[in-house]
Design an enzyme around this catalytic site. Structure first.
Site, PDB file in Angstrom:
ATOM      1  N   GLU A 154       0.868  -1.165   0.000  1.00 22.75           N
ATOM      2  CA  GLU A 154       0.000   0.000   0.000  1.00 22.75           C
ATOM      3  C   GLU A 154       0.912   1.224   0.000  1.00 22.75           C
ATOM      4  OE1 GLU A 154      -2.773   0.317   3.252  1.00 22.75           O
ATOM      5  OE2 GLU A 154      -3.515   2.228   2.492  1.00 22.75           O
ATOM      6  N   ARG A 160       4.642 -12.771  10.139  1.00 19.95           N
ATOM      7  CA  ARG A 160       5.341 -11.504   9.912  1.00 19.95           C
ATOM      8  C   ARG A 160       6.760 -11.617  10.410  1.00 19.95           C
ATOM      9  NH1 ARG A 160       2.174  -6.835   9.535  1.00 19.95           N
ATOM     10  NH2 ARG A 160       3.931  -5.545  10.149  1.00 19.95           N
ATOM     11  N   LYS A 162       4.398   0.779   9.538  1.00 20.65           N
ATOM     12  CA  LYS A 162       4.539   2.048   8.820  1.00 20.65           C
ATOM     13  C   LYS A 162       3.986   3.209   9.625  1.00 20.65           C
ATOM     14  CE  LYS A 162       2.842   0.183   5.062  1.00 20.65           C
ATOM     15  NZ  LYS A 162       2.306  -0.057   3.716  1.00 20.65           N
TER      16      LYS A 162
END
Ligand code: ATP
Ligand code: MG
Length: 554
Positions: A32, A257, A267
Site C-alpha cells: 500500500e 510476519r 509504517k
C-alpha cells in the site's frame, strides 16, 4: 544434504504435481503506497520473488491503492526504487488496484444482482451494534432485504456522489451469525470524497481491502497469494468472493510476519518517528526502512541472505538482530575496500625520515578478493595515529604504541617510539619515533617482531571528513511491546554521534555512493548522499565486531 522445504514450497510442489494451473506460478508483492518499505516488506519481497524464481514463475508488483486519504505518489516511487535496489524485477508487470476500479465496480453490481450484496444506511454505531461479538451472534440490518433494483439505484448514487460520506455502505450479504466475524456481512465499499493520486475525482466510493485484494489477485491470475498471518481469518471471505463471482481461483497462503529485535516494522509508527522529528526522515540511517538501511550502508545481498536465513514460519516470532548484522558483516567483509582513517588524531614525527620526502606504498584493497587490486598510500615524515593507540604507562597486554616499543604501521614500516611530548595541560601532544627502513611491508628483512599493527594517515596528504556513527534507535528490543506505554519512550537518546575532522587517506576523496569501505580496525563505512565535494560525510554502517551486545552483557 537436501534442504528441507518450507510449508509454502511444499504446497506449491503439491499443486505442480497435481497439474494445478498447468504448473504455472504467479505471485505478487502488494504494497500500500502509504509509507516507505521496511525490513518486513523486504522479507515479503524476497519471499514472493524468490518463490516465483524457484518455480520458473513470475511476480507482479501491484500497488494496493484503495485508500486515497493516506496514499501518495512519493511512496509509489520510493517503493519501486527499493524493490529494484534489492535486486528484483517486475519487468512490465506494474499494476495498481486503482486500475481495476471499474472491474471491481462491475463485480459489485454482479453480487447485488445475485442478491449477495446490499446498500446499508445504518450508522457505523448501529452496524457495530448489529455485528455482535465472538460470543453473541449478529443481527440482520433492517436494510438487508432491499430489492435488487433499489440496491442498484442506491449503489449508483453512492458512486456518483449523491450521498454524504458515512451515510451508506455496500455490504456483502453472507451470514450475520457466522462464528467468523469477517463473514458477518462485511463492508465492500464506503463513500469517500477524497481525490485519489491516480484516479483523481472519478470515484466517490472506494473498495475495502478484502474485496479489492482477492479480486485483484484473481484478475491477474495470481496462483499463490502470500500474505501475513493477520489475514488468516479473512481467507474464508477471500474464497467466498472468488467462488460467488466464479473468477480465477487464487489461493491465499499466510506466513508469520518478520519481527526483528530493536526494529519497528509498522509504517504507522515509522511515520511518527518521521513526523515528530525523532529521525531526519524515512531514509535516516537509523531507520529499519530499506531506504534508511541503504543509506546506512547495508548491501542488497546481505538483506536477501538474511531473508533466506530467517525462512518462513507459521507462528509469529522475533528474530535476533545479530543475525542481520552477521549477514551484513559477511557480505561487507567480502566486498569492502580496506582503507585507513584516523578518528582522534595524535601526531607522530618520524625523526629519521628525511624532511620534504614522501613515498607511495602499495596497499591491498581487499585481501579477501584477489581481483580487488591495490592502491598507493602516501607516507612521510609526519603522520597521525589514533590517540588511544598510545599509552604513557601501558599495561602488559597492550600491543600498541608506547615509549621504547616497536609497533608496525599497516602497509608501511615498523616504528620505534623514542619519546612523547606533553603540552601545557599534561596531554600528549606528539610522539617522536624512528622508522626501520628495512621493515617495509611485504619485504621486511628487519627481523624485528612488532606485536600490534596500527592504522595511520600521512599528515601532509590526509583529507578531513565527517563521520556519523549510529547506535540502536531503541533501547528496548520490543519498544512497542509494553502495553499502554508509548514506544517513543524507549528511543535511545544517544543513537547518533558525529565526529568532525576525521583524517582519511587521500583515496577516499574519490569515494562514490554505492562504494563500501572498511576503515581498518574501525568498522564498515559508506559515503552519505548529503555529502558535497568539499564536505564528505561517511556513515558508519556497523562495527567490525559486535562490541555492543558484549557491552550489554557485562
Ligand atoms: P504495516 O503494518 O507496516 O503498515 P502493511 O502490511 O500494512 O504493513 P503493506 O504495504 O500492506 O503494509 O504490505 C505489503 C506486503 O508486505 C503485504 O503482503 C504484507 O503482508 C507484507 N508485510 C508487511 N509487513 C511485513 C512483515 N513484518 N513481515 C513480512 N511481510 C510483511
Ligand atoms: Mg496492509
Amino acid at each position: 544434504m537436501e534442504e528441507s522445504r518450507n510449508f509454502i514450497q511444499q504446497i506449491i510442489d503439491e499443486d505442480i504435481a497435481n497439474g494445478k494451473h498447468g504448473g504455472k506460478v504467479i505471485t505478487r508483492f502488494p504494497p500500500e503506497p502509504n509509507g516507505y518499505l521496511h525490513i518486513g516488506h523486504a522479507k515479503s519481497i524476497c519471499l514472493n520473488f524468490g518463490i516465483a524464481e524457484e518455480f520458473n514463475g513470475i511476480t507482479n508488483l501491484r500497488f494496493d491503492d484503495t485508500n486515497p486519504t493516506t496514499e501518495d505518489t512519493e511512496y509509489v516511487e520510493s517503493i519501486k526504487k527499493d524493490i529494484q535496489w534489492l535486486g528484483f524485477d517486475w519487468e512490465d508487470r506494474l499494476y495498481f488496484a486503482s486500475d481495476y476500479f471499474n472491474d471491481l465496480y462491475q463485480y459489485a453490481i454482479e453480487l447485488i444482482k445475485k442478491g449477495l450484496a446490499y446498500v446499508d444506511d445504518s450508522t457505523s454505531e448501529e452496524m457495530a451494534e448489529q455485528k455482535g461479538d465472538v460470543n453473541i451472534p449478529g443481527k440482520n440490518s433492517p436494510y438487508r432485504d432491499r430489492s435488487v433494483e433499489e440496491n442498484l439505484r442506491l449503489f449508483e448514487g453512492m458512486k456518483t456522489g449523491v450521498y454524504d460520506e458515512g451515510s451508506k455502505v455496500l455490504r456483502a450479504k453472507i451470514d450475520m451469525t457466522s462464528p467468523n466475524m469477517n463473514m458477518r456481512d462485511p463492508v465492500m465499499y464506503r463513500i469517500k470524497k477524497t481525490a485519489h493520486h491516480r484516479t483523481g475525482n472519478d470515484w466517490n466510493i472506494y473498495p475495502m481491502y478484502d474485496f479489492a485484494h482477492c479480486m485483484s489477485d484473481a484478475r491477474e491470475g495470481i496462483t499463490h497469494s502470500l500474505c501475513t498471518l493477520e489475514f488468516e481469518n479473512h481467507r474464508p471471505l477471500y474464497d467466498w468472493f472468488i467462488e460467488q463471482l466464479g473468477v480465477f481461483p487464487s489461493r491465499q497462503i499466510e506466513f508469520a510476519r518478520l519481527n526483528v529485535d530493536y526494529m519497528i516494522t509498522s509504517k504507522r509508527k515509522l511515520l511518527r518517528l518521521v513526523e515528530e522529528g525523532i529521525v531526519s526522515g524515512w531514509d535516516d540511517p537509523r531507520m529499519p526502512t530499506i531506504s534508511g538501511m541503504r543509506r546506512r550502508g547495508f548491501t542488497p545481498a546481505s538483506i536477501r541472505e538474511f531473508a533466506k536465513k530467517v525462512g518462513v514460519a507459521k507462528r509469529d516470532n522475533a528474530i535476533d538482530i545479530s543475525l542481520l548484522e552477521f549477514c551484513l558483516r559477511a557480505d561487507l567483509n567480502a566486498i569492502a575496500t580496506r582503507v585507513m582513517a584516523v578518528m582522534d588524531p595524535l601526531k607522530v614525527v618520524i625523526t629519521n625520515y628525511p624532511e620534504g620526502e614522501e613515498e607511495w606504498l602499495p596497499a591491498d584493497n581487499n585481501p579477501e578478493d584477489e581481483n580487488a587490486g591495490s592502491r598507493l598510500v602516501p607516507f612521510g615524515r609526519e603522520i597521525f595515529i589514533e590517540r588511544d593507540d598510545f599509552m604513557i604507562d601501558p599495561p602488559k597486554k597492550y600491543f600498541r604504541m608506547a615509549k621504547g616499543r616497536h609497533t608496525r604501521l599497516k602497509n608501511a614500516y615498523i616504528l620505534h617510539c623514542d619519546d612523547y611530548i606533553l603540552d601545557e595541560s599534561g596531554e600528549v601532544k606528539e610522539l617522536h619515533c624512528t622508522y626501520v627502513p628495512e621493515s617495509k611491508s611485504g619485504s621486511d628483512t628487519s627481523g624485528i617482531k612488532a606485536k600490534g599493527t596500527l592504522h595511520w594517515v600521512s599528515a601532509l596528504h590526509a583529507q578531513k571528513v565527517e563521520v556519523r556513527s549510529y547506535d540502536r534507535l531503541f533501547m528496548d528490543p520490543v519498544p512497542d511491546g509494553h502495553g499502554d506505554r508509548d514506544f517513543l519512550e524507549f528511543v535511545n537518546p544517544d543513537s547518533l554521534s558525529i565526529v568532525e575532522n576525521v583524517l582519511v587517506e587521500p583515496a577516499l576523496a574519490k569515494a562514490k555512493l554505492g562504494d563500501y569501505f572498511q576503515f581498518f580496525r574501525k568498522g564498515y563505512f559508506v559515503l552519505d548522499p548529503s555529502s558535497s565535494d568539499d564536505h564528505l560525510i561517511f556513515n558508519r554502517t556497523i562495527t567490525l565486531k559486535d562490541s555492543w551486545s558484549k557491552m550489554q552483557k557485562k
